[in-house]
Motif scaffolding. Structure first.
Motif, PDB file in Angstrom:
ATOM      1  N   SER A   1       1.144   3.047   3.496  1.00 20.57           N
ATOM      2  CA  SER A   1      -0.088   3.978   3.271  1.00 20.57           C
ATOM      3  C   SER A   1       0.496   5.170   2.355  1.00 20.57           C
ATOM      4  O   SER A   1       1.739   5.606   2.555  1.00 20.57           O
ATOM      5  N   ILE A   2      -0.449   5.627   1.834  1.00 21.96           N
ATOM      6  CA  ILE A   2       0.106   6.779   0.949  1.00 21.96           C
ATOM      7  C   ILE A   2      -1.050   8.286   1.351  1.00 21.96           C
ATOM      8  O   ILE A   2      -2.127   7.703   1.501  1.00 21.96           O
ATOM      9  N   GLU A   3      -0.396   9.445   1.149  1.00 21.68           N
ATOM     10  CA  GLU A   3      -1.366  10.474   1.560  1.00 21.68           C
ATOM     11  C   GLU A   3      -1.681  11.157   0.028  1.00 21.68           C
ATOM     12  O   GLU A   3      -0.943  11.229  -0.797  1.00 21.68           O
TER      13      GLU A   3
ATOM     14  N   PHE B   1       6.254  10.857   4.137  1.00 21.40           N
ATOM     15  CA  PHE B   1       7.164   9.969   3.417  1.00 21.40           C
ATOM     16  C   PHE B   1       6.508   9.810   2.035  1.00 21.40           C
ATOM     17  O   PHE B   1       7.346   9.761   0.802  1.00 21.40           O
ATOM     18  N   LEU B   2       5.288   9.378   1.859  1.00 27.82           N
ATOM     19  CA  LEU B   2       4.679   8.912   0.693  1.00 27.82           C
ATOM     20  C   LEU B   2       3.547   9.476   0.316  1.00 27.82           C
ATOM     21  O   LEU B   2       2.601   9.632   1.141  1.00 27.82           O
ATOM     22  N   LYS B   3       3.327  10.496  -0.667  1.00 24.07           N
ATOM     23  CA  LYS B   3       2.150  11.051  -0.924  1.00 24.07           C
ATOM     24  C   LYS B   3       2.019  11.069  -2.537  1.00 24.07           C
ATOM     25  O   LYS B   3       3.010  10.634  -3.247  1.00 24.07           O
TER      26      LYS B   3
ATOM     27  N   LEU C   1      -6.229   8.031  -7.574  1.00 20.24           N
ATOM     28  CA  LEU C   1      -5.680   8.014  -6.340  1.00 20.24           C
ATOM     29  C   LEU C   1      -6.028   6.496  -5.635  1.00 20.24           C
ATOM     30  O   LEU C   1      -4.988   6.059  -5.010  1.00 20.24           O
ATOM     31  N   GLU C   2      -7.172   6.146  -5.752  1.00 18.82           N
ATOM     32  CA  GLU C   2      -7.672   4.903  -5.382  1.00 18.82           C
ATOM     33  C   GLU C   2      -6.811   3.589  -5.605  1.00 18.82           C
ATOM     34  O   GLU C   2      -6.441   2.720  -4.817  1.00 18.82           O
ATOM     35  N   LYS C   3      -6.515   3.797  -6.952  1.00 15.93           N
ATOM     36  CA  LYS C   3      -5.499   2.583  -7.563  1.00 15.93           C
ATOM     37  C   LYS C   3      -4.351   2.629  -7.038  1.00 15.93           C
ATOM     38  O   LYS C   3      -3.578   1.766  -6.764  1.00 15.93           O
ATOM     39  N   ILE C   4      -3.876   3.979  -6.889  1.00 13.89           N
ATOM     40  CA  ILE C   4      -2.383   4.035  -6.241  1.00 13.89           C
ATOM     41  C   ILE C   4      -2.313   3.676  -5.032  1.00 13.89           C
ATOM     42  O   ILE C   4      -1.418   2.935  -4.478  1.00 13.89           O
ATOM     43  N   GLU C   5      -3.397   4.044  -4.082  1.00  5.94           N
ATOM     44  CA  GLU C   5      -3.639   3.516  -2.470  1.00  5.94           C
ATOM     45  C   GLU C   5      -3.375   2.095  -2.662  1.00  5.94           C
ATOM     46  O   GLU C   5      -2.817   1.497  -1.726  1.00  5.94           O
TER      47      GLU C   5
ATOM     48  N   LEU D   1       9.006  10.700  -1.058  1.00  3.73           N
ATOM     49  CA  LEU D   1       8.636  10.360  -2.347  1.00  3.73           C
ATOM     50  C   LEU D   1       7.109  10.875  -2.743  1.00  3.73           C
ATOM     51  O   LEU D   1       6.461  10.478  -1.784  1.00  3.73           O
ATOM     52  N   THR D   2       7.074  11.368  -3.783  1.00  3.49           N
ATOM     53  CA  THR D   2       5.610  11.921  -4.543  1.00  3.49           C
ATOM     54  C   THR D   2       5.435  11.256  -5.568  1.00  3.49           C
ATOM     55  O   THR D   2       6.377  11.269  -6.754  1.00  3.49           O
ATOM     56  N   ILE D   3       4.495  10.545  -5.610  1.00  4.64           N
ATOM     57  CA  ILE D   3       3.981  10.013  -6.995  1.00  4.64           C
ATOM     58  C   ILE D   3       3.164  10.841  -7.715  1.00  4.64           C
ATOM     59  O   ILE D   3       2.037  11.526  -7.359  1.00  4.64           O
ATOM     60  N   VAL D   4       3.576  11.115  -8.870  1.00  6.42           N
ATOM     61  CA  VAL D   4       2.735  11.783  -9.736  1.00  6.42           C
ATOM     62  C   VAL D   4       2.073  11.174 -10.945  1.00  6.42           C
ATOM     63  O   VAL D   4       2.906  10.750 -11.878  1.00  6.42           O
TER      64      VAL D   4
END
Length: 187
Positions: free
Chosen positions: A50-52, A63-65, A37-41, A29-32
């Motif tokens: 956790s998100i990369e 899995f999640l970036k 980024l801090e808000k998404i994290e 899953l890739t969030i665009v």
């Protein structure tokens, strides 16, 4: 506000279960997002995920970036639009196109047609790099009728209008079945 003191994310009920299912099925899953980024994290962290940072990730297959501040709203110096269901929609979003080309997503899901879906739709129609197999549009109160009509058209066999995020596993199953692929993806 009181809501923000009690709820630390903007997710609909059921999102954590969907994320768990996606992880279990080994779906990447890739969030665009145009959000930082801090808000998404923070959003995903509130649900225990956790998100990369996609721009810095050394993990070949997380899995999640996320791409924060993705610039999906930014248009090029050479305006290009497409007539989609009787509406002219800008499709010249170079930063977003670069991400789509890099990620090669099977499915792109969005909640704002012009920002999230118009460019992937255009890439697919033109047979260009970065075009997804399928498009998913969240059916929200602000979703325009013309967008709903586009996604409900009989010719849209690989495009889906999602009534709620919890319908995503079913939709992805249909996407992969249609494409003769397994639900599990590989890197």
């Amino acid at each position: 506000t009181l809501f923000r003191t009690e709820v630390s994310h903007d997710f609909a009920p059921g999102v954590a279960a969907v994320l768990g299912w996606l992880r279990d099925q080994e779906v990447r899953l890739t969030i665009v997002s145009n959000a930082p980024l801090e808000k998404i994290e923070g959003w995903f962290g509130a649900l225990g995920f956790s998100i990369e940072n996609a721009r810095e990730s050394s993990n070949a297959c997380p899995f999640l970036k996320a791409y924060g501040r993705a610039g999906k709203q930014l248009l090029s110096d050479s305006p290009e639009s497409k007539d989609i269901h009787g509406r002219k929609v800008a499709v010249d979003r170079p930063f977003y196109e670069d991400i789509l080309k890099k990620e090669k997503a099977d499915c792109v899901l969005g909640d704002v047609f012009s920002l999230d879906i118009a460019l992937p739709f255009h890439l697919r129609e033109e047979g260009r790099l970065g075009a997804p197999l399928a498009l998913g549009m969240m059916d929200l109160p602000h979703t325009p009728v013309w967008v709903k009509e586009k996604f409900l058209a009989p010719s849209s066999h690989s495009d889906f209008l999602l009534p709620h995020i919890t319908s995503l596993p079913h939709v992805l199953g249909q996407v992969y079945q249609h494409a003769s692929l397994e639900v599990s993806t590989s890197c």
